[in-house]
Scaffold this active site. Sequence first.
Site, PDB file in Angstrom:
ATOM      1  N   GLU A 172       0.805  -1.229   0.000  1.00 29.01           N
ATOM      2  CA  GLU A 172       0.000   0.000   0.000  1.00 29.01           C
ATOM      3  C   GLU A 172       0.833   1.272   0.000  1.00 29.01           C
ATOM      4  O   GLU A 172       0.331   2.330  -0.340  1.00 29.01           O
ATOM      5  CB  GLU A 172      -0.949  -0.002   1.209  1.00 29.01           C
ATOM      6  CG  GLU A 172      -0.302   0.184   2.582  1.00 29.01           C
ATOM      7  CD  GLU A 172       0.269  -1.092   3.188  1.00 29.01           C
ATOM      8  OE1 GLU A 172       0.533  -2.043   2.427  1.00 29.01           O
ATOM      9  OE2 GLU A 172       0.486  -1.135   4.406  1.00 29.01           O
ATOM     10  N   SER A 224     -15.641  26.561   8.663  1.00 27.78           N
ATOM     11  CA  SER A 224     -14.495  27.464   8.705  1.00 27.78           C
ATOM     12  C   SER A 224     -14.251  28.086   7.337  1.00 27.78           C
ATOM     13  O   SER A 224     -13.491  29.031   7.203  1.00 27.78           O
ATOM     14  CB  SER A 224     -13.248  26.687   9.122  1.00 27.78           C
ATOM     15  OG  SER A 224     -12.849  25.837   8.060  1.00 27.78           O
ATOM     16  N   GLY A 225     -14.897  27.512   6.305  1.00 25.36           N
ATOM     17  CA  GLY A 225     -14.652  28.005   4.956  1.00 25.36           C
ATOM     18  C   GLY A 225     -13.534  27.231   4.279  1.00 25.36           C
ATOM     19  O   GLY A 225     -13.289  27.393   3.094  1.00 25.36           O
ATOM     20  N   GLY A 226     -12.867  26.370   5.040  1.00 22.25           N
ATOM     21  CA  GLY A 226     -11.851  25.503   4.448  1.00 22.25           C
ATOM     22  C   GLY A 226     -12.528  24.386   3.670  1.00 22.25           C
ATOM     23  O   GLY A 226     -13.744  24.222   3.738  1.00 22.25           O
ATOM     24  N   VAL A 227     -11.722  23.634   2.917  1.00 18.43           N
ATOM     25  CA  VAL A 227     -12.294  22.591   2.065  1.00 18.43           C
ATOM     26  C   VAL A 227     -13.078  21.572   2.892  1.00 18.43           C
ATOM     27  O   VAL A 227     -14.207  21.211   2.541  1.00 18.43           O
ATOM     28  CB  VAL A 227     -11.175  21.809   1.319  1.00 18.43           C
ATOM     29  CG1 VAL A 227     -11.765  20.890   0.275  1.00 18.43           C
ATOM     30  CG2 VAL A 227     -10.156  22.741   0.710  1.00 18.43           C
ATOM     31  N   SER A 229     -14.489  21.528   6.038  1.00 19.29           N
ATOM     32  CA  SER A 229     -15.770  21.849   6.663  1.00 19.29           C
ATOM     33  C   SER A 229     -16.787  22.269   5.608  1.00 19.29           C
ATOM     34  O   SER A 229     -17.986  22.048   5.779  1.00 19.29           O
ATOM     35  CB  SER A 229     -15.608  22.906   7.756  1.00 19.29           C
ATOM     36  OG  SER A 229     -15.182  24.114   7.230  1.00 19.29           O
ATOM     37  N   SER A 230     -16.328  22.840   4.494  1.00 23.84           N
ATOM     38  CA  SER A 230     -17.279  23.217   3.440  1.00 23.84           C
ATOM     39  C   SER A 230     -17.916  21.979   2.837  1.00 23.84           C
ATOM     40  O   SER A 230     -19.132  21.931   2.625  1.00 23.84           O
ATOM     41  CB  SER A 230     -16.575  23.996   2.326  1.00 23.84           C
ATOM     42  OG  SER A 230     -16.007  25.155   2.854  1.00 23.84           O
ATOM     43  N   LYS A 370      -7.149  14.054   1.953  1.00 25.27           N
ATOM     44  CA  LYS A 370      -7.455  15.389   1.431  1.00 25.27           C
ATOM     45  C   LYS A 370      -7.888  15.389  -0.037  1.00 25.27           C
ATOM     46  O   LYS A 370      -8.870  16.038  -0.399  1.00 25.27           O
ATOM     47  CB  LYS A 370      -6.196  16.255   1.583  1.00 25.27           C
ATOM     48  CG  LYS A 370      -6.474  17.717   1.479  1.00 25.27           C
ATOM     49  CD  LYS A 370      -6.928  18.208   2.800  1.00 25.27           C
ATOM     50  CE  LYS A 370      -7.443  19.602   2.759  1.00 25.27           C
ATOM     51  NZ  LYS A 370      -7.803  20.022   4.128  1.00 25.27           N
TER      52      LYS A 370
END
Length: 514
Positions: A172, A224-227, A229-230, A370
């Site tokens: 992996e 928060s406006g981050g990827v 949490s959005s 991510k």
Amino acid sequence: MTNEMVIVLDFGGQYNQLIARRVRECSVYCEVHPYTMTLDEIKAKKPKGIILTGGPNSVYGDGALTYDAALFSLGVPVLGICYGSQLMAHVLGGKVAPAEVSEYGKTEIEVTANDSMLFDGVPKKSITWMSHTDYIAAIPGGFRVTARTENCPVAAMEDKEKKLYATQFHPEVMHTEHGAMMIKNFVREICGCAGDWQMESFIETTVKNLREKIKDGKALCALSGGVDSSVAAVLLSKAIGKNLTCVFVDHGLLRKNEGDEVAEVFGEGGPYDLNFVRVDASARFYERLVSITDPEQKRKIIGEEFIRVFEAEAKKIGKVDFLVQGTIYPDVIESGLGKSAVIKSHHNVGGLPDCVDFREIVEPLRLLFKDEVREAGRRLGIPEKLVARQPFPGPGLGIRIIGEVTPEKVKIVQEADAIYREEIARAGADKGLGQYFAALTNMQSVGVMGDGRTYDYAIALRAVETSDFMTAESARLPWDVLQRAASRIVNEVQGVNRVLYDCTSKPPATIEFE
Ligand code: XMP
């Protein structure tokens, strides 16, 4: 679409989610479960394949993690990796012993069986990633050796008839040259999965599960406006619509103009049908951070204060049953919630303090990396500008300021960071960068400006290349970009007379500069 699934049984290894991710990359749905999952629970899931992970133990040690031999007679293909391979050997009557030479790191294997399905398309000799002190000294009856290394007689073994496969190395990890191919061979050829799982299926399943779980309950989302949490917020809004309230806390530790930008996208008049509440809580945070210099303490305080602010908002809204968070997999392991060592306590990960009156925490992205979250975001139709945005830690600039956090220092780092990002964007130098930002060192030194002596702060600039944020290389930014940013920062930001570039990789450093 088929409902095929592969189960990864977790024996405490470091790379367990990576295995799941590799399986998902083969377009096959995968779930990671602890090794304590019972045989009946496994059967109920009707898996097409089972993968046993690595782990820190010895199979013959006291209290070693083990599994019932019946697992290997279910008729479901099993792949044992590292500890998992030794467990398979041990449980089925082979012999595992301490190796005379333990192998660690890149190791060449030689495939000795030219008809093994696991190694189909894999060259006879290739590099793999090893990390073991025990080895399989004798294989169980019915098995044959399919690969070896110079020091390890059983680098891989299999019982083709029973569809049991084992590798001492880790297919992996990226360092295993043909690892992805081996995993693909296992899930697609050996397990016979069609490979029709897509990110849409993740979205569909998650929305359905959220709907079933939350029912008519009310959820509060820490936006928060981050990827992360959005994406979490949009998933939730798809599932429960206006029963979701998104609270955006401006803790005074955001990047320059960030608060307004977030409000523009998620607030009234924006494309989403959400209850959006913006809270300016900066004074509260600054007050609690007075004279705090330890980074862990700062993280804890900021995290706690966050919870308090949400609590206050929740009370205003009325009954709130669920708190939604955009925790993703790297946050989970680095907070030591798995069995790996604690590196730093990530913001708001790991449950709620006793006094909080939310019923439960919901983390729909907990198992994703991510880039998988970004992919989900795209499929959800979230604007590219937001989806491609670089990550920003929950504790914000609070952990990009070494030493005590003050409003003045926040202003310095905000201005410097904005200039740095502007210069990178202007030069188009952001391609391939995973994250880049300015941090305020606590170091003051002598400089000269005009005819006068200065004694001001040094700003540290950081830019890293990374795909999973678990390891990272310092980026080789063009010198003229760095110089232009440095020159603008010392000229335009009061209180700074020196700019440094951080050229450390992770490990040994971390990505954040705290
Ligand atoms: P480190 O500094 O641990 O960072 O190498 C890895 C990634 O995690 C982000 N990070 C955080 N994200 N809450 C978050 O949501 C946090 O407390 C936090 N701390 C670090 C960091 O920005 C990087 O992308």
